[in-house]
Design an enzyme around this catalytic site. Structure first.
Site, mmCIF file in Angstrom:
data_model
loop_
_atom_site.group_PDB
_atom_site.id
_atom_site.type_symbol
_atom_site.label_atom_id
_atom_site.label_comp_id
_atom_site.label_asym_id
_atom_site.label_seq_id
_atom_site.Cartn_x
_atom_site.Cartn_y
_atom_site.Cartn_z
ATOM 1 N N GLU A 170 1.245 4.554 2.862
ATOM 2 C CA GLU A 170 -0.177 4.852 2.781
ATOM 3 C C GLU A 170 -0.886 3.603 3.271
ATOM 4 O OE1 GLU A 170 -3.787 5.938 -0.309
ATOM 5 O OE2 GLU A 170 -2.340 4.371 -0.746
ATOM 6 N N ASP B 41 2.146 3.296 -2.121
ATOM 7 C CA ASP B 41 0.708 3.295 -2.353
ATOM 8 C C ASP B 41 0.081 1.992 -1.859
ATOM 9 O OD1 ASP B 41 -1.582 4.624 -3.760
ATOM 10 O OD2 ASP B 41 -1.524 2.805 -4.981
#
Length: 575
Positions: free
Chosen positions: A297, A229
């Protein structure tokens, strides 16, 4: 109605070779990976929130769909201020989702079905209920405990102003002031997202050591990799200079002005090179089938910067968000496909395609908006509603194009059912912190996170047996439920199954890609593999396109495609 003919298209031309292919490559270079958002997949306990036993019970569905792996969004111990992306304990399961033994069972069952398991890792920030942050609040300014996070003195004579002008991605200031142990106003801490998500100080060796330990914990448990993330956000520019560019979920970069001081700093790459060594150390056989993989990401522009994350000693994959955000036009898609391959091929990395995830409006709704509309951060009842028919038709065609492209691909749960966003969700039930922190200016991501429909005539459409659901499901989900599509010719579910079956049979993920320049209304491509040549044609225009005489249609995004291709339709065929 006039017809554009195959002669006019000249599909026999050599085309432009964009990608040479990677036959006999590692599994992650061409894998199709399915994202599960645990809160909304299946609820075995009946409390209204999905859980790990619910996922395990439905794993055969994913085997039958034909995916290679699953990515699980966070299931860690968390106060759920941001639906689990605020982690309080990186080595345990939140009771909302089950227990650590449930995670072990899930991994074991998935492996028995030939499905790899990738878990989410959230390294940019923790929860404010993490033991480290609680210790930091109790400690004095300048202490080792506070150095684990981004604490700073405020500006002004009394320190009452934030250290800089940064804004949170979720809205409002990116700084919160703490009250010290003696009751006086104290330092400020950085949170690029919610105040309950304090940013770690990645210049501190203890933070780096902790996350290397967390990697090993889950690798030892048997997971096959990590989706990371906010991979572009760990390191901040020295001095934390002011920034006046965009800071919202629509655009995390503003490189036309200057390089954002909180995103895509060069120092992140040293961290990921260390992580790659750890993952590589778990492949003791040297067989690429046993690789553990990482996907970034990383909302980074231009493509050449994004490609730095997938050099051969860093991430294995990085999401292609440029592709996700490209307007539904042949020229735009042709350009982004070409630029993506050009950047990634230079570093020997696969291009990893994606159209939907838990942070964006589902592409069945997004593509139903007027072409060229900027990607919205949620759609509400008072907004102009997407054209549901056109949106689904384009979504099916977009997926048909995507799954023909060599490289990896990610699917988001429910897109195989053609699920739209819940675009008429009442504001009173929204839970995304973006909605609260922007006072409703940004609706946020709840619309794409609604629980899945498994059975039309069961409570909560089969999400559980009680009818409870943490977010309400729109009525249209009943007709799109799994039991309404399974075995039904022409359904979106059966289209996905057919696409994945043929993609695997014809090795399309490993192929060489050539694209023909056929103007604004048509995208034509050719994929060469060991299994032969697969032609791909997408019609963006208002007039039908003739498929070459003698072609054998393998699969089309709409039923009954034979000799002509209607508007907003894609086809794979051989000649």
């Amino acid at each position: 109605m006039s017809t554009v003919t195959s002669a006019e298209l000249d599909l026999s031309a050599d085309g432009t070779l964009l990608h040479r292919g990677s036959p006999d490559s590692a599994w992650w270079r061409s894998a199709v990976i399915y994202q599960i958002y645990p809160r909304s997949w299946a609820d075995a306990s009946g409390d209204g929130v999905g859980d790990l036993p619910g996922i395990t019970a439905h794993l055969p569905y994913l085997r039958n769909l034909g995916v290679d792996a699953v990515w699980l969004s966070p299931f860690y111990t968390s106060p759920q201020a941001d639906a689990g992306y605020d982690v309080a304990d990186y080595r345990d399961i939140d009771p909302l989702f089950g227990a650590l033994d449930d995670a072990k069972t899930l991994v074991s069952q998935a492996h028995s079905l030939g499905i790899r398991v990738i878990v989410d890792l959230v390294p940019n920030h923790s929860s404010d209920e993490h033991e480290w942050f609680k210790a930091a609040l109790a400690a004095a300014p300048g202490s080792p405990e506070r150095d684990l996070y981004m604490f700073r003195e405020g500006k002004g004579d009394d320190g009452s102003q934030p250290p800089n002008n940064w804004q949170s991605v979720f809205g409002g200031p990116a700084w919160t002031r703490v009250t010290e142990a003696d009751g006086t106003p104290g330092q400020w801490y950085l949170h690029l997202f919610d105040p309950k998500q304090p940013d770690f100080n990645w210049e501190n060796p203890a933070v780096r050591a902790e996350f290397e330990s967390v990697l090993r914990f889950w690798l030892d448990l048997g997971v096959d990799g990590f989706r990371v993330d906010v991979a572009h956000g760990l390191i901040k520019e020295a001095g934390l200079p002011d920034w006046t560019g965009a800071m919202n979920m629509l655009d995390l970069t503003d490189l036309d002005k200057q390089h954002p001081p909180m995103w895509d700093q060069d120092g992140v790459h040293e961290i990921y090179r260390g992580w790659r060594k750890i993952l590589d150390s778990y492949n003791t056989t040297g067989d690429a089938a046993n690789d553990r993989a990482m996907c970034a990401e990383a909302w980074v522009d231009p493509p050449e910067r994004a490609a730095l994350f997938v050099r051969d000693d860093e991430f294995h994959q990085a999401f292609n968000f440029d592709f996700l955000q490209t307007p539904w036009r042949a020229t735009d898609l042709r350009e982004v496909i070409a630029s993506s391959y050009a950047a990634n091929d230079k570093v020997g990395a696969p291009t990893t395609w994606v159209l939907s995830n838990h942070d964006v409006v589902r592409h069945a709704s997004r593509l139903g908006l007027p072409i060229g509309t900027p990607r919205p951060n949620g759609i509400g009842a008072d907004d102009a509603q997407p054209d549901a028919v056109a949106g689904l038709r384009r979504a099916r065609a977009a997926t048909t194009l995507m799954l023909a492209l060599p490289g990896g691909a990610y699917l988001y749960q429910g897109e195989e059912l053609g699920l739209p966003d819940h675009t008429t969700m009442p504001d009173a039930v929204r839970q995304d912190p973006t909605f609260a922190r922007t006072h409703g200016k940004e609706l946020g991501r709840d619309g794409c996170r609604v629980p899945l429909p498994w059975s039309k005539d069961e409570p909560a459409f089969g999400f559980n047996r009680t009818g409870n659901a943490w977010l309400p499901q729109p009525t249209v989900y009943g007709d799109l439920a799994v039991d309404q599509q399974e075995g039904v010719a022409g359904s979106t579910l059966e289209l996905y199954r057919e696409l994945l079956r043929i993609r695997k049979e014809r090795d399309l993920g490993e192929g060489a890609l050539s694209v023909l320049d056929e103007g604004a209304d048509v995208l034509a491509a050719r994929v060469e593999t060991r299994a032969g040549t697969t032609q791909v044609l997408v019609n963006f225009g208002a007039e039908p396109v003739e498929i070459p005489s003698g072609a054998t249609v393998l699969v089309a995004s709409e039923p009954d495609v034979d000799t002509t291709l209607p508007t907003d339709t894609a086809v794979w065929f051989t000649v």
